[in-house]
Write a protein that holds these residues in place. Structure first.
Motif, short mmCIF file in Angstrom:
data_model
loop_
_atom_site.label_atom_id
_atom_site.label_comp_id
_atom_site.label_asym_id
_atom_site.label_seq_id
_atom_site.Cartn_x
_atom_site.Cartn_y
_atom_site.Cartn_z
N SER A 1 2.41 1.16 12.24
CA SER A 1 2.61 0.20 11.15
C SER A 1 1.54 0.27 10.06
O SER A 1 1.65 -0.41 9.05
CB SER A 1 2.68 -1.22 11.70
N GLY A 2 0.50 1.08 10.29
CA GLY A 2 -0.54 1.23 9.26
C GLY A 2 -1.73 0.30 9.42
O GLY A 2 -2.44 0.04 8.45
N LYS A 3 -1.99 -0.16 10.64
CA LYS A 3 -3.11 -1.07 10.86
C LYS A 3 -4.46 -0.40 10.57
O LYS A 3 -5.31 -0.97 9.89
CB LYS A 3 -3.10 -1.58 12.31
N LEU A 4 -4.64 0.82 11.11
CA LEU A 4 -5.91 1.52 10.91
C LEU A 4 -6.17 1.79 9.44
O LEU A 4 -7.26 1.54 8.93
CB LEU A 4 -5.92 2.83 11.71
N ALA A 5 -5.15 2.29 8.73
CA ALA A 5 -5.31 2.60 7.31
C ALA A 5 -5.65 1.33 6.52
O ALA A 5 -6.47 1.37 5.59
CB ALA A 5 -4.04 3.23 6.76
N THR A 6 -5.06 0.21 6.90
CA THR A 6 -5.35 -1.06 6.22
C THR A 6 -6.80 -1.46 6.46
O THR A 6 -7.50 -1.90 5.53
CB THR A 6 -4.40 -2.16 6.71
N CYS A 7 -7.28 -1.32 7.70
CA CYS A 7 -8.67 -1.65 8.01
C CYS A 7 -9.64 -0.77 7.21
O CYS A 7 -10.60 -1.27 6.61
CB CYS A 7 -8.94 -1.47 9.51
N LEU A 8 -9.37 0.53 7.18
CA LEU A 8 -10.26 1.44 6.45
C LEU A 8 -10.20 1.19 4.96
O LEU A 8 -11.22 1.30 4.25
CB LEU A 8 -9.88 2.89 6.78
N GLU B 1 -8.05 12.56 19.33
CA GLU B 1 -7.83 13.60 18.32
C GLU B 1 -8.29 13.16 16.93
O GLU B 1 -8.81 13.97 16.15
CB GLU B 1 -6.35 13.97 18.29
N THR B 2 -8.07 11.89 16.60
CA THR B 2 -8.39 11.42 15.25
C THR B 2 -9.82 10.88 15.12
O THR B 2 -10.28 10.63 14.00
CB THR B 2 -7.42 10.32 14.80
N PHE B 3 -10.53 10.72 16.25
CA PHE B 3 -11.86 10.11 16.18
C PHE B 3 -12.82 10.82 15.22
O PHE B 3 -13.47 10.15 14.39
CB PHE B 3 -12.49 10.04 17.58
N PRO B 4 -12.94 12.16 15.28
CA PRO B 4 -13.89 12.81 14.35
C PRO B 4 -13.59 12.51 12.88
O PRO B 4 -14.51 12.30 12.08
CB PRO B 4 -13.73 14.30 14.67
N VAL B 5 -12.31 12.46 12.53
CA VAL B 5 -11.92 12.20 11.15
C VAL B 5 -12.23 10.75 10.77
O VAL B 5 -12.79 10.47 9.71
CB VAL B 5 -10.43 12.50 10.93
N HIS C 1 0.84 -1.18 0.00
CA HIS C 1 0.00 0.00 0.00
C HIS C 1 0.88 1.24 0.00
O HIS C 1 1.86 1.30 0.75
CB HIS C 1 -0.91 0.03 1.23
N THR C 2 0.56 2.19 -0.83
CA THR C 2 1.31 3.45 -0.86
C THR C 2 0.71 4.44 0.12
O THR C 2 -0.44 4.29 0.56
CB THR C 2 1.30 4.06 -2.27
N ALA C 3 1.49 5.45 0.47
CA ALA C 3 0.97 6.53 1.32
C ALA C 3 -0.05 7.34 0.52
O ALA C 3 0.16 7.64 -0.65
CB ALA C 3 2.11 7.42 1.77
N ILE C 4 -1.16 7.66 1.14
CA ILE C 4 -2.22 8.44 0.49
C ILE C 4 -2.08 9.90 0.90
O ILE C 4 -2.09 10.22 2.09
CB ILE C 4 -3.61 7.91 0.87
N GLU C 5 -1.93 10.76 -0.08
CA GLU C 5 -1.76 12.18 0.21
C GLU C 5 -3.00 12.72 0.92
O GLU C 5 -4.13 12.48 0.51
CB GLU C 5 -1.53 12.96 -1.09
N GLY C 6 -2.75 13.43 2.02
CA GLY C 6 -3.86 14.02 2.77
C GLY C 6 -4.41 13.14 3.86
O GLY C 6 -5.30 13.55 4.61
N TYR C 7 -3.89 11.90 3.99
CA TYR C 7 -4.39 10.99 5.02
C TYR C 7 -3.90 11.45 6.40
O TYR C 7 -2.73 11.79 6.56
CB TYR C 7 -3.88 9.56 4.77
N PRO C 8 -4.77 11.51 7.43
CA PRO C 8 -6.18 11.09 7.40
C PRO C 8 -7.17 12.25 7.30
O PRO C 8 -8.38 12.04 7.38
CB PRO C 8 -6.31 10.41 8.76
N SER C 9 -6.69 13.48 7.14
CA SER C 9 -7.57 14.64 7.29
C SER C 9 -8.44 14.94 6.06
O SER C 9 -9.58 15.38 6.19
CB SER C 9 -6.75 15.88 7.65
N ASP C 10 -7.92 14.70 4.83
CA ASP C 10 -8.67 15.03 3.62
C ASP C 10 -9.61 13.88 3.27
O ASP C 10 -9.32 13.03 2.42
CB ASP C 10 -7.70 15.30 2.47
N VAL C 11 -10.77 13.86 3.92
CA VAL C 11 -11.68 12.71 3.83
C VAL C 11 -12.16 12.50 2.40
O VAL C 11 -12.21 11.34 1.91
CB VAL C 11 -12.89 12.92 4.77
#
Length: 502
Positions: A180-187, A256-260, A139-149
């Motif tokens: 390690s990117g667990k949350l991003a992988t789940c989403l 802090e990240t919950f709303p996003v 998986h590549t890094a996603i520009e704007g993650y996690p704020s740019d929904v």
């Protein structure tokens, strides 16, 4: 012997029941596992009675319904990040985890390399996995993650990363360590599942902080000490309080990240999230396994002291900066703790000072003190024949076996022969025998020497022993002590002025 403060069976029953209740709401549940899936030694230390493999045993109960994805950040592979409790790099820990998971009969779906940009060491690791028939996704890094929904939940966001096909209703997403990117992988998986028309959900299995234990409880403060390098701070979950008028504890990054995260899930699913707080997202029932609060408090305070020693040593080695060291000092002051509150510290230092007074060498004498389960203090010092770890181990098992101190467990001739091998044939400058070498010699001697056999049989009783060294240990000795089950701390001093110290 320390008091038992935790009921592991009650915890496993509560936790598995709670997970299954949540699975019922979805076709598939992606369960992000925080902390160590196997060998959670922090939990074992702060919750006396906790089974360090409780999480994996819980999953073993659910093995017909669960499969596992392991995430590892490419940057951690490139810089050879070390898992401290095992002393191995993250890529090696992935291999170790796969072997252990398979040993428990659990299905490992694949390994995901997160934020991959073609890094050379990571590419070699991918080759190694694939040539052993292990599926690998990048998986590549996603520009704007996690704020740019809007950008994240799109064809140019999660859409560019591969979907990982899974077959079971529970998909556990774990990793060697944080970041390690667990949350991003789940989403990412949620995004693709909903594109395929399946109802998928996300939950977080996070043991610490314990949401239903007070914010300033030593158990939760011990979590801050354990993650001091990540600058985690426990906080009251204001979202949970506003919704339910109930106090719950979480930590700053999740709050802090919950709303996003909530908005990302709502954009993926097209409906309002069932979660009203970060605590809602969790499936953490560890607090319900506590049966003796005072025992947990005392164990947690001891863990904070242990973490303080580890932080000071990391600062000495140049691994962390002064800000982190000062943060650890503040945690100690918050609970009015002193390093000398750890029982083996004073005996080790006192013996070292006594040696120094009678020595012409200004180097810090290498001394280790063991606090046995019955409270007896045993010490060992480095000599030309063996190092302090070796001496303390032999002295301890002789005491446990009621063997006189004057009796040799190992023949001096055998020890001299091993030293000659190290010096002449292996060209080692350090000829004092380390713990691993002494244990091998003891195992061989136990075959023909009944006294050595009697002492050898007592090695298992070193499990849970508290130990302190007046100097930082080499990696071999440190890992040997940990494998024997001892909890070791060290003062932040090198044993000599030599710069090359393994």
């Amino acid at each position: 012997m320390g008091k038992i403060g935790f009921d592991p069976q009650k915890y496993i029953e509560e936790q598995s029941k709670y997970i299954l209740e949540r699975v019922n709401d979805y076709d598939k549940l992606y369960l992000e596992f925080g902390g160590k899936l196997i060998g959670d030694k922090h939990a074992k230390r702060v919750l006396p009675g906790f089974d360090e493999d409780a999480k994996i045993k819980l999953l073993q109960k659910l093995k017909d319904q669960a499969e596992i994805i392991i995430c590892v950040y490419a940057g951690d592979i490139e810089r050879n990040k070390i898992r401290g409790d095992y002393g191995i790099t993250y890529d090696m820990d992935v291999l170790r985890s796969i072997d252990e998971l398979r040993g428990y009969g659990l299905a490992v779906n694949s390994v995901v390399i997160t934020r991959y940009q073609g890094q050379p060491s990571t590419k070699l690791f991918i080759n190694k996995l694939e040539r052993r028939d292990i599926k690998v996704y990048t998986h590549t890094a996603i520009e704007g993650y996690p704020s740019d929904v809007k950008a994240i939940v799109s064809e140019e966001g999660f859409g560019i990363n591969a979907y990982i096909p899974t077959t079971k209703p529970i998909v556990v997403v774990t990793a060697p360590g944080p970041g390690s990117g667990k949350l991003a992988t789940c989403l990412n998986q949620l995004y693709h599942e909903h594109r395929h028309g399946r109802v998928a959900g996300y939950s977080k299995f996070e043991t610490f902080p314990v949401w239903n234990v007070p914010l300033k409880h030593p158990l939760n403060i011990a979590y801050e000490a354990a993650t001091v390098d990540l600058k985690d701070v426990n906080m009251m979950d204001n979202f949970h309080f506003e919704k339910y008028n109930l106090v719950a504890v979480n930590y700053n990054r999740d709050i802090e990240t919950f709303p996003v995260i909530k908005r990302i899930i709502e954009r993926i699913t097209g409906k309002e999230s069932v979660y009203q707080s970060p605590t809602d997202m969790g499936v953490n029932r560890v607090g319900f396994g506590i049966i003796d609060d005072e025992a947990v408090r005392e164990a947690s305070k001891q863990e904070i002291i242990r973490r303080c020693f580890a932080t000071e040593c990391d600062f000495k080695k140049g691994i962390i900066d002064e800000e982190i060291l000062n943060r650890m000092k503040m945690i100690m002051e918050e609970l009015d703790l002193m390093k000398e509150d750890r029982v083996p510290v004073r005996p080790a230092r006192k013996y070292a000072e006594r040696i120094r007074k009678h020595s012409e060498n200004n180097d810090m004498p290498a001394v280790i003190a063991f606090e046995l389960q019955n409270g007896t203090i045993i010490t060992g010092r480095t000599t030309p024949i063996m190092d302090s770890c070796s001496a303390a181990i032999l002295n301890a098992i002789k005491t446990l076996a009621n063997i006189s101190d004057e009796i040799h467990l190992l023949s001096p001739m055998i020890l001299e022969t091993i030293q000659m091998l190290k010096a002449k044939d292996l060209h080692s400058k350090i000829t004092a025998l380390n713990a691993n070498e002494i244990l091998i010699a003891l195992a061989i001697s136990a075959v023909t020497n009944p006294t050595a056999q009697l002492a050898y049989a007592k090695l298992s009783e070193l499990k849970g022993v508290q130990a302190h060294s007046t100097v930082m240990l080499n990696k071999d000795d440190e890992q040997t002590l940990r494998k024997l089950g001892l909890d070791i701390t060290t003062d932040p001093d090198y044993p000599s002025d030599n710069l090359y110290y393994l």
